[in-house]
Design a protein around this motif. Sequence first.
Motif, mmCIF file in Angstrom:
data_model
loop_
_atom_site.group_PDB
_atom_site.id
_atom_site.type_symbol
_atom_site.label_atom_id
_atom_site.label_comp_id
_atom_site.label_asym_id
_atom_site.label_seq_id
_atom_site.Cartn_x
_atom_site.Cartn_y
_atom_site.Cartn_z
ATOM 1 N N ASP A 198 0.803 -1.229 0.000
ATOM 2 C CA ASP A 198 0.000 0.000 0.000
ATOM 3 C C ASP A 198 0.832 1.274 0.000
ATOM 4 N N THR A 217 -3.602 -5.197 -1.127
ATOM 5 C CA THR A 217 -3.782 -5.580 0.267
ATOM 6 C C THR A 217 -4.373 -6.978 0.382
ATOM 7 N N GLY A 219 -6.397 -7.328 3.074
ATOM 8 C CA GLY A 219 -7.579 -6.959 3.835
ATOM 9 C C GLY A 219 -7.371 -5.576 4.412
ATOM 10 N N PHE A 220 -8.264 -5.144 5.276
ATOM 11 C CA PHE A 220 -8.170 -3.807 5.849
ATOM 12 C C PHE A 220 -6.860 -3.629 6.612
ATOM 13 N N ASN A 221 -6.107 -2.592 6.229
ATOM 14 C CA ASN A 221 -4.854 -2.223 6.900
ATOM 15 C C ASN A 221 -3.848 -3.379 6.922
ATOM 16 N N ASP A 272 -3.168 7.420 3.284
ATOM 17 C CA ASP A 272 -4.223 7.166 4.263
ATOM 18 C C ASP A 272 -4.811 8.446 4.835
ATOM 19 N N ASP A 323 -11.812 3.633 3.878
ATOM 20 C CA ASP A 323 -11.426 2.245 3.676
ATOM 21 C C ASP A 323 -11.938 1.371 4.823
ATOM 22 N N ALA A 324 -11.906 1.903 6.024
ATOM 23 C CA ALA A 324 -12.428 1.155 7.177
ATOM 24 C C ALA A 324 -13.913 0.860 6.994
ATOM 25 N N ARG A 326 -15.497 0.394 4.231
ATOM 26 C CA ARG A 326 -15.672 -0.647 3.224
ATOM 27 C C ARG A 326 -15.504 -2.040 3.834
ATOM 28 N N TYR A 327 -14.708 -2.114 4.896
ATOM 29 C CA TYR A 327 -14.510 -3.387 5.577
ATOM 30 C C TYR A 327 -15.367 -3.499 6.842
ATOM 31 N N GLN A 329 -15.488 -1.590 9.395
ATOM 32 C CA GLN A 329 -14.731 -1.265 10.600
ATOM 33 C C GLN A 329 -15.092 0.155 11.030
ATOM 34 N N TYR A 331 -13.922 3.649 12.405
ATOM 35 C CA TYR A 331 -12.726 4.477 12.544
ATOM 36 C C TYR A 331 -13.096 5.890 12.145
#
Length: 350
Positions: A198, A217, A219-221, A272, A323-324, A326-327, A329, A331
């Motif tokens: 990333d 990626t 997955g997330f982060n 980010d 992005d969080a 989308r998963y 999560q 944040y």
Amino acid sequence: MLCLRQRPIPSVVGHMSRSYSLQRPYKFHVAAEWTGKPPHPENIPKPKVSFSANSPIVSWRDSSLSRLSSLHPPLSAGEDFFLCTNMLHNSGVSLGIADGVGGWIDQGIDSSMFSQALMYYAHGHFENGWAGEPEIDPTLEAPVEASPEGVEMTPSECLDLAYHDVLGDESIEAGSSTACLLTLNSATGVLRSVNLGDSGFCVIRSSSMFYNARPQTHGFNTPKQLAKLQSARGRNFGSRGSLRDMPRVAETWDTRVRDGDIVILYTDGLSDNVFPAEMLKICSLTMSGPGSEMEQVQAIAGHLVQYARRCMFSSKLSPFELDARRYKQRYQGGKVDDVTVVVALVRETQ
């Protein structure tokens, strides 16, 4: 030919700039700027294990950081690192960026060692390679069968070679890193790149985003990453589910650059926290301002890093927050991280 310029800088940002003046159709003004993430009071202290004081990696790393820094000692880039170097016979320039992946500290591993070593070895291969096919100077009298010195070094080949150098370096017990490498050919204007993870790069043309590398990626982060999981002393770090991607899965891309193009390499500390539209605005405002082109390129790098630093402590919507979502999560706001940026301005001289 390498020309260097020094100026005072803010205390929170490291600084390096170079102007590559090549007697070829293209020349490139290049600048780098960086800032390590601030320490958190709850963070575990970094491990004491590091490179030995006489390591060539340490000498190269410190030289890269201090060459134009007004700080003594120069500011650390944290777990990030970068490279900017001329290639053989001024055939082009090579740029690179790497972000040591966190999560190794509980195993006594300093995540910065892998990224620094990867850039050190890549720098050596690029410095001794051509940006394109080796050329024979037509002005020199040489036998027809004479072959030019050196070999062509593509970003993909360099990444593979540097990664295997890291695997064979016993001073690096384990670790992982993202990687982004590219070359700019001063004879043809061809940009070639390879990107894994990333970190990434973009090409800005006529105040528009001509190209922006997509993050890779799991997955997330959780970026794709090169990794070393087996130490020379037999310790196996792969049993804990550590990720290891190979250079062959990295994405490659090439294009021919034009006069005025701006190429920006960055770690996820920038992407980010700063949206592409914000990057475009910073570049446009800076290039329309005062100063020489070299000063403007350095200013772009500095403004991007400083803006990312402000955003990471802000509650405003960030790319990381999106992005969080989308998963699924939760944040809010920016993400505190190291930020490293390398900027190149393309100029046609003929």
